[in-house]
Each structure stands twice: as structure tokens, then as C-alpha cells.
Scaffold this active site. Structure first.
Site, PDB file in Angstrom:
ATOM      1  N   GLU A 130     -10.956 -27.311   4.190  1.00  0.00           N
ATOM      2  CA  GLU A 130     -11.801 -26.863   3.125  1.00  0.00           C
ATOM      3  C   GLU A 130     -11.738 -27.877   1.807  1.00  0.00           C
ATOM      4  O   GLU A 130     -12.599 -27.834   0.994  1.00  0.00           O
ATOM      5  CB  GLU A 130     -11.275 -25.451   2.615  1.00  0.00           C
ATOM      6  CG  GLU A 130     -11.501 -24.393   3.624  1.00  0.00           C
ATOM      7  CD  GLU A 130     -13.043 -24.200   3.648  1.00  0.00           C
ATOM      8  OE1 GLU A 130     -13.744 -24.303   2.638  1.00  0.00           O
ATOM      9  OE2 GLU A 130     -13.704 -23.964   4.640  1.00  0.00           O
ATOM     10  N   SER A 175       2.411  39.006   9.882  1.00  0.00           N
ATOM     11  CA  SER A 175       3.860  39.075  10.494  1.00  0.00           C
ATOM     12  C   SER A 175       4.844  37.890  10.276  1.00  0.00           C
ATOM     13  O   SER A 175       6.035  38.076  10.316  1.00  0.00           O
ATOM     14  CB  SER A 175       3.888  39.165  12.138  1.00  0.00           C
ATOM     15  OG  SER A 175       2.834  40.337  12.284  1.00  0.00           O
TER      16      SER A 175
END
Lengths: 763, 168
Positions: free
Chosen positions: A187, A463
Site C-alpha cells: 500500500e 402453583s
């Protein structure tokens, strides 16, 4: 005169002209000042961006690390799953951290080093051998026994804002030199020589582009690319480029080359994963290869470096051929620049792309659990700190349990869902002794964020609250034992000016039953009658001790669970029961480290005894009998006979909610099934939620529940019919624990007396 | 001068898309070693009186962690010792000796209320081990004294003595 006049005018004009330059210079100065101000402004912008990006790091969230020791209950395939999720590579001879070799139930691996909240774990060469579903031996490379080792933890998410990109910050020293060299070679070859912009590179690019007749090469330096990434704009105007060049120069003035390179490595855009932008080589490496950048080989390094030029054009998943050509070009440049040898280039050229998808069935994102973590963190941290300070959050999530839970819930709901497509579910699994949340599902599709039913769905509990009534009774040993007879005959009570006649689920009455049977069979009428004897306030006090925080209406219907709680709140209640009467706050976080691995906060274990050991054992025994002979008895046949599982089913009116809360010797799980619109869905607790629970514990394994027995306890065989002490003639008595403070029931002689059921039949 | 409005526009947009870097760290919450230096355990001694040998059920892993916790306690770092004991408890959650050790460390961390609770938890799991239970009642007595509960401490010491008297 006219002439003169003209001259005069001219000369006046000239004089005027001579006076004019002073404002022009002022203007020039002003322009210069403005330019200087503008440059200063750009400098400030670039500085802010650079510093901001450098420090703005989302908090990373980790699962519990897998602890390895002889005796660990874990199957070799589950171990392999965990290694795959961690991105370990299966090779023939492991040499580097993150590599493992498997030969049936034998493993050899090199672990990754990791810094935990309680110290550093070095990289280790380990040999493991499993026998069945147990780790039988653990040794190092030289086969010396190792007492304890732990793997690096699975990363299960990060906490970042919607706008923010996800990142894994790398220090330059963590990045393989090969990658850095390749990046510079490809690059920006003059990186260490230029001052932000490279005229040579621009000239070279210009020449190449002229020759090709189109743009084939860019002249941007790494610094310029970094600036471009900071302000991410597709604008290609000259103004923009000028600005970028200016900022590149400024950046170089402020920072040295290595700082710029480090920022570049962390900032460069590499991929798009749905909504998530993948920035930096750290995250890019995990995204494409499921492993940290330190563990990349030459071919993969070249592939990543090649992608910088055009992340979507060279996307190796979508355009493998293009990506391969680009990779090989990078490899050639690396060889030409002397970074790798010709042989290395050849080897890498023939290597496959090496992409790894996230392992199937072992997903690594658990949004519902991370949601709980986030809420707990918000109590102690500002949102800003969570999304920017790079905190490391060590959580209690056990991926093995989580995967098992997700599979069980999805499979069962899919089966029930054929009749009920709207069916939803939620569940939590915790460690019984310390309250750590091991797994959490917020809906049938566990991998998706959305309405988190485990935390936010408030539903009738039915319950599930009954144990509080029975516990309140059992805390009065002079009045009640597990064998006390209670009445399940018809009952009428006035409540709020209305007459209430509670009914049982089977619409029949059962006469006198033993206290434990009232709970085991979930008899409503017997429970209400018992509750009335105790007083609703006493039962509320018990519920508070067990961990209920919200409002509770002091009406008799509370005995039957007429209150709305979230699965998380139910889990807190049962946590107290599962840990033998010690209230243990549920925790999803163990510790938080800052970015430099310094501990910020620990979340230490804390317990509070809220039920005395004797009643704690009595209620545990009653909950075991729910499984042994009560509403959850379908579980008993599916697990080993001595497992001693305990739990309670819950069903609400019209079958709108199906609950099961149950525990073994180590873990508690609470499961809820129902519809978001609260319409009936046709499942009782036993037919629905309990099935998910059974599936979960079959997958993750049960450990025997042997509750601690206090000294003030005596065991007796009790006749199920009369509740009397059984003699040899009583067939199949039940073994019940009694407090030594209780009066024992009268002995019955089953041989002498006619069976009670016979009497009842004749009546 | 035509560029001035443009410039201003650029300036404002640039200013809008930047964020301020801030470095703020929340304070460390856990107690420091304020309790260090008190109740020093002499080197080589067990953490908690009465537990001179490793429990028969203790695995090698737990023994290794116990050693580590002892070393950390000797080095004056009870927080680290506590973290290690919690790690051991994840491996053997029902080992009453580990709970008892943690109770002792909680005292050193200056957390007497939690010390008492951990000791109670240990007792709940201790079965018929009178010696361990006595040791736990001693811890509870200490914890109560630290919380200025002299009567409670005396009661706990009586429990400890009764349990000790049971031994031959």
C-alpha cells in the site's frame, strides 16, 4: 481647464489608488489568518478523530472460561464443540497456541494465553483424556499431571452504540511483522520516508494510470487512507482531497510513524456484516477466519492485506477467484520485497483461502443474556463508559448449557408449535449454590434480539408459589410435619364480598391428604385451607424472604399464585430453595477489567440464610416428592432412579401459562411457555415447560441431588394413607424427614386395621 | 470569498461529526485490604483453625487452589484469595471446608456479615463434622464481635465449646 480638471481628477484618483493597498494587505492578512485558523481547525479535527478512535472501544463481553481438571463432567464431543467455537484449529500436531489434535477421546492442544480478573493464564501444552463424559486425565506436554488449567473465554458480544462500529483493538506489537511488512510493501512503500503525502507515489500512480488509460493505481499514502477512513466520505472532490492531504501532513506532524500505523491497522475498513461494519485487522481476522490475528499464516495475511484495496470487490466469500488472484499478487510482492522466501510464496499460493464460518449449532452471540449483563452493568456504569472505555466484562454464561437450552427450547416449541404457532417460551439456568446465571433464553429464537421474555414478560405464576405456603407451615414444627393431614374437601370463603369456591385441576376433591401430598399433587383446595390457617401475611413474609420484591396482594388467591412475575423473578425464588434456604442474589457478571486489564470491580459471592436448615430440608424433600410421585412424576422415569430431582409445575387458568421450576444437585432451571397475547395455548406445566426442562437436563446431564441433612432430623417410614408411622405390613410407605421438635405421628398397624381407602369406599 | 459559505458549511458539518474523547474510569468498588495485617495467619498454618488436612473429597484442582489462596492471604491480598476460593467453590460447591475458608477470608476482607453467612453455609453442609462446625462458630463469634454484637458472640462461642466438648 478641462484638461487640468481631468489631470487633477486623475491624480486624485492615483492618490486614492495609493491609499487603497493598505486595506488589501489587511485583507490578505485576514485571509492568511483565516487559513491559519482553518489549518488549526483541521489539526484539531484530525487530533480529535485520532484520539477519539484510539480510545473509543466498546466493552467486550466474555463467557465463563472452561476450567479443566480431572473429574470434570464433560463429554469429548462437547469439549470439541467448545474448542471449535473458540476458533481452535484441528491439526495433526499442535505447535502454536490455538491448535488442537484429536484422537477419539484423547486431545492434545496448545492453549492461548489470557489475562483474567484473578491473574494471567499462560499458554500451555496440554494432553487430555476423556472416559465417557468425564475428564479422566490431564497432563502437560511431558505428561506430568496438571491440577487445573483454563481455556481462554469465548467472546459472546460487545456493548456498543447503534452507530458505532465493532472493533478489536490491536497493539502494533501484537500484529505479526509479516502483516505490517506486507501492508507497507503493497500500500505505501515509502511509508517510513514521506511526511504524510508522497509525491513519488503520486507520480508513479499518474504514470501508471496514463499508461493504462484509466485509474489503476492510487497514490494515497497509508496516512491519507487513514484520514479518509476517519471521515468516511465517498466525496471525491478536489476540495476533499486537498483537505485530506492537509490533514495527512498535520497528522504526521503530531504523531510518529508507529502510532499512525497502529491506528491504520485498527481503523481500516475490511467488510460489512449486515448492519455491522468490520474495521481493523483484529476484527477482520475473526470475521473471516474465526481466530486472532496473531495466529494467521502467510496465505491468510496476504488475503487480508489484499482486501484493503477494495473490501467488497475482493470479498473472498463473494468473489473467491478475484480474492485468490489478489492474494497471490500480494504474495508475489512479499517475495519480491524479501518478506518471504520463494518456497514460502509457493506454499502459500497453493493454500486454500482458509475462510471459516462460525461453527454450526455453537453460535457465539447470545443477545438475551448480554441484555441481562447490560442491565446489571447499567447500575454501576454510565452507558458512555460501556461503549467507549474498552472494558472487559467477564460473565457467568456457560456456553455448553446455553447451547443445550437453546436446542431444547427450539425443539420442543417446534413440536408443540404445530398446534400452536404463536407459542413462545423463555428460560433461565443458574448454578444452585452461587446464583450464577449459566444460560438464558428470551424467546423461541434464542439467537435473535427482541422482546426478552426471561426478564420482561410478567405472567401469572400459578402453583409455582405453593412451596411458599408449605414452607411457612413447615417452619412451625410443633404444628405441622410433612405427614400432617390436611383437608382437601369442598371449601367456601368470602373474599372481597364475593364467595369463592376454589377447585382442583381435576375438578374433584380428595378428602384428607398428607401435607406433602398437597404440594406434590398441587391440590388447590388443600393449599388454600392450609394458607388460611397460616394467614396470608405469613405467606407473604415467606415470599419476601425467598426473594420476591414486587407488590403482592394479600388475598387468599395468592396461595394459588394469583400474581404476575417474570421468569427471572421466579428463578430468584427457587434459587433460595435450591441452595438449601440461602438467598443468593442472581449474578451474570463475575468481574470487570479496564482496558489495561486492571480490575475495576468484582461481583463477589454473597449469601444470606433466610430459611433454617430443618425446614429447608423438609421443603426440599417435598419438592423431590413432586417429581417422585406428584405432578412432575413423568420426569422420574427419564433419569436415574437416585437422581433425587426436585421441582414444581405451574399451570394457570385456561392453560395460558405453562411453568416448570426444577433443580438437581448443581443447577436450577426455570422454564415458561405461553403466548405473548396471553391467550390459552393448551399446555399444562407438566405437558409443556417440564418437557423442555427434561430435554435440557438430558442434554447437559444431571447431578444427583443429596440435600444436606441437619442433625435435628429423624427419618421415618410413613403410611401414605393415614400419615401414621408405618409397620412392616404397610405396603410401599414413604420415607419422610421430621424435625426433632415435632411430635411424631401415631403408629398404625396396617396388618390390623382395614385399609383406609377401603373405608372410604364403603362410606 | 465565494468559498466562505462553503467553508463554514464544511466547518459545521465536520464539527458535527466528531466526538469528544474522554477518559473516565469508575472507581474500584471492592474493599481494599483494609483488613490486612489483622489476624495474620502464621506461614504454614491452615487458613481456618481445625482444617489441617485437605478434605477427603477435595480434588487435586481444589487442593491447588487452596494452596494458592493461602499464599495470597499470606501476601496480604485477601481479595485475591477470595476470588480463588470462589473459583474452587465452582468446582466443589458443596465442600463445607471451602465455605469455611471463604468465611475466614471474608473476615480478613472486613466483611463480617458475609463471614457469618459463609460460616452458616459451611455448617449447613458440614453434616456430622463437629470440629468444622466448631471452627465455623468461632468465625461467627469473631464476626459478631466485629459488628459489636457481644451477646451474639458469647452465644456463638458457647456453640463452639459445646461442639468441641463432643469430641473425645
Amino acid at each position: 481647464m478641462a484638461r487640468k480638471k481631468t489631470r487633477k481628477t486623475r491624480s486624485r484618483r492615483r492618490r486614492k489608488g495609493r491609499r487603497f493597498p493598505i486595506p488589501w494587505i489587511k485583507l490578505a492578512f485576514a485571509a492568511l489568518a483565516l487559513l491559519a485558523a482553518y489549518i488549526a481547525f483541521l489539526d484539531f479535527q484530525v487530533y480529535r478523530q485520532f484520539e477519539g478512535k484510539r480510545w473509543s472501544l466498546p466493552a467486550r463481553v466474555y463467557a465463563r472460561p472452561l476450567e479443566l481438571y480431572v473429574g470434570l463432567a464433560l463429554s469429548p464431543s462437547a469439549f470439541a464443540d467448545e474448542l471449535r467455537a473458540l476458533g481452535y484449529r484441528f491439526v495433526s500436531r499442535p505447535r502454536r497456541p490455538g491448535e488442537v489434535a484429536r484422537d477419539g477421546s484423547r486431545f492434545r492442544l496448545v492453549t492461548r494465553p489470557f489475562r483474567f480478573w484473578d491473574g494471567a493464564e499462560p499458554s500451555r501444552d496440554l494432553r487430555l483424556e476423556f472416559s465417557g463424559a468425564r475428564l479422566e486425565s490431564l497432563g502437560d506436554g511431558a505428561r506430568r499431571p496438571v491440577a487445573l488449567a483454563r481455556l481462554d473465554p469465548l467472546e459472546i458480544g460487545s456493548i456498543h452504540t447503534a452507530r458505532q462500529e465493532d472493533r478489536v483493538l490491536l497493539r502494533l506489537s501484537d500484529v505479526p511483522p509479516e502483516l505490517v511488512q506486507a501492508l507497507i510493501a503493497v500500500e505505501d512503500r515509502d511509508f517510513y520516508r514521506h511526511h504524510g503525502i508522497s509525491l513519488r507515489a503520486i507520480g508513479r500512480a499518474l504514470l501508471a494510470n496514463l499508461r493504462a488509460g484509466s485509474v489503476v493505481q492510487g497514490g494515497s499514502t497509508l496516512t491519507q487512507q487513514l484520514v479518509k477512513n476517519f471521515f468516511l466520505s465517498s466525496d471525491r472532490s478536489l476540495w476533499r482531497k486537498l483537505n485530506e492531504a492537509l490533514m495527512a501532513l498535520l497528522l504526521e506532524l503530531r504523531y510518529d510513524k508507529d502510532e499512525i500505523l497502529e491506528a491504520y491497522i485498527n481503523e481500516i475498513y475490511l467488510a460489512q456484516d449486515g448492519q455491522r461494519a468490520i474495521h481493523g485487522f483484529g476484527l477482520g481476522s475473526r470475521y473471516y477466519f474465526q481466530r486472532p490475528v496473531e495466529e494467521l499464516d502467510t496465505a491468510r495475511i496476504a488475503l487480508l492485506v489484499g482486501m484493503v484495496k477494495g473490501p467488497s470487490y475482493y470479498n473472498p466469500r463473494r468473489h473467491p477467484e478475484r480474492a485468490r488472484e489478489r492474494r497471490n499478487l500480494v504474495l508475489r510482492i512479499m517475495r519480491e520485497q524479501g518478506i518471504i522466501s520463494r518456497a514460502e510464496e509457493q506454499r502459500a499460493r497453493t493454500a486454500p483461502l482458509g475462510l471459516v464460518e462460525a461453527a454450526e449449532g455453537t453460535s457465539k452471540t447470545f443477545p438475551a443474556f448480554v441484555d441481562l449483563v447490560r442491565r446489571q452493568l447499567r447500575r454501576d456504569y454510565r452507558e458512555d463508559d460501556l461503549t467507549s472505555e474498552g472494558l472487559k466484562i467477564f460473565t457467568t454464561l456457560d456456553p455448553q448449557v446455553q447451547w443445550a437450552l437453546q436446542k431444547s427450547l427450539a425443539r420442543r416449541i417446534a413440536a408443540f408449535g404445530r398446534a400452536q404457532p404463536e407459542l413462545q417460551g423463555a428460560a433461565l439456568v443458574t448454578s444452585a449454590s452461587n446464583g450464577e446465571v449459566l444460560a438464558l433464553a428470551g424467546g423461541r429464537r434464542a439467537g435473535f434480539a427482541g422482546f426478552n421474555r426471561a426478564l420482561d414478560a410478567r405472567r401469572q405464576v400459578g402453583s409455582l408459589l405453593k412451596p411458599a405456603v408449605y414452607l411457612t407451615a413447615l417452619e412451625q414444627p410443633r404444628r405441622y410435619t410433612l405427614a400432617t393431614r390436611i383437608d382437601d374437601g369442598p371449601l367456601e370463603i368470602e373474599s372481597g364480598g364475593e364467595l369463592w369456591r376454589p377447585e382442583n385441576y381435576d375438578h374433584s376433591f380428595h378428602g384428607e391428604v398428607l401435607l406433602y401430598q398437597g404440594l406434590a399433587h398441587s391440590y388447590n383446595v388443600a393449599t388454600v385451607r392450609l394458607g388460611l390457617e397460616l394467614g396470608v401475611e405469613a405467606v407473604i413474609r415467606t415470599l419476601r424472604r425467598l426473594g420476591v420484591g414486587g407488590p403482592l396482594r394479600p388475598w387468599p388467591s395468592l396461595f394459588l399464585g394469583a400474581t404476575e412475575l417474570s421468569p427471572l423473578e421466579v428463578t430468584q425464588i427457587y434459587q433460595t430453595l435450591a441452595s438449601g434456604g440461602f438467598h443468593t442474589p442472581l449474578r451474570a457478571i463475575r468481574a470487570v477489567l479496564d482496558e489495561t486489564d486492571q480490575p475495576l470491580q468484582r461481583y463477589p459471592l454473597s449469601v444470606q440464610r433466610v430459611v433454617d436448615p430443618v425446614p429447608a430440608l423438609l421443603i426440599t424433600r417435598a419438592l423431590q416428592l413432586v417429581v417422585a410421585e406428584g405432578t412432575a412424576r413423568s420426569l422420574a422415569g427419564r433419569f436415574r432412579a437416585d437422581a433425587g430431582l426436585a421441582g414444581k409445575t405451574g399451570t394457570t387458568d385456561g392453560l395460558r401459562d405453562s411453568w416448570y421450576a426444577g433443580f438437581d444437585g448443581e443447577r436450577l432451571a426455570v422454564v415458561w411457555l405461553g403466548r405473548d397475547d396471553n391467550q390459552p395455548m393448551g399446555l399444562t406445566g407438566a405437558a409443556g415447560a417440564l418437557q423442555v426442562w427434561a430435554d435440557l437436563f438430558r442434554r447437559s446431564g444431571v447431578s444427583v441431588l443429596r440435600p444436606a441433612v441437619p442433625e435435628a432430623i429423624e427419618w421415618h417410614a410413613i403410611d401414605r394413607e393415614t400419615g401414621g408411622l408405618a409397620d412392616n405390613g404397610c405396603g410401599d410407605p414413604v420415607q419422610l424427614p421430621f424435625s426433632t421438635a415435632s411430635a411424631l405421628p401415631e403408629p398404625v398397624s396396617c396388618r390390623a386395621a382395614p385399609r383406609r381407602w377401603l373405608k372410604r369406599l364403603l362410606r | 470569498m465565494k468559498t466562505l459559505p462553503l467553508l463554514l458549511l464544511v466547518l459545521t458539518t465536520l464539527a458535527a461529526c466528531t466526538s469528544t474523547p474522554r477518559r473516565y474510569y469508575p472507581p474500584v468498588v471492592e474493599q481494599g485490604d483494609a483488613a490486612a495485617g489483622r489476624d495474620e495467619v502464621p506461614p504454614g498454618e491452615p487458613l481456618e483453625p481445625g482444617a489441617s488436612r485437605p478434605a477427603p473429597r477435595a480434588t487435586r484442582a481444589v487442593v491447588a487452589l487452596l494452596d494458592q489462596a493461602r499464599a495470597q492471604l499470606r501476601a496480604g491480598d485477601p481479595d485475591a484469595a477470595a476470588a480463588v476460593l470462589e473459583r474452587a467453590l465452582r468446582i466443589e460447591p458443596r465442600n463445607p471446608r471451602l465455605w469455611s475458608q471463604l468465611a475466614w477470608v471474608r473476615l480478613r476482607q472486613d466483611l463480617p456479615a458475609q463471614a457469618e453467612q459463609m460460616a452458616l453455609k459451611s455448617n449447613a453442609l458440614a453434616g456430622g463434622d463437629a470440629r468444622l462446625q466448631a471452627a465455623n462458630w468461632r468465625i461467627i463469634a469473631k464476626a459478631r464481635r466485629l459488628r459489636n454484637d457481644a451477646d451474639g458472640a458469647v452465644a456463638a462461642e458457647r456453640m463452639a465449646r459445646d461442639l468441641e466438648a463432643r469430641r473425645p
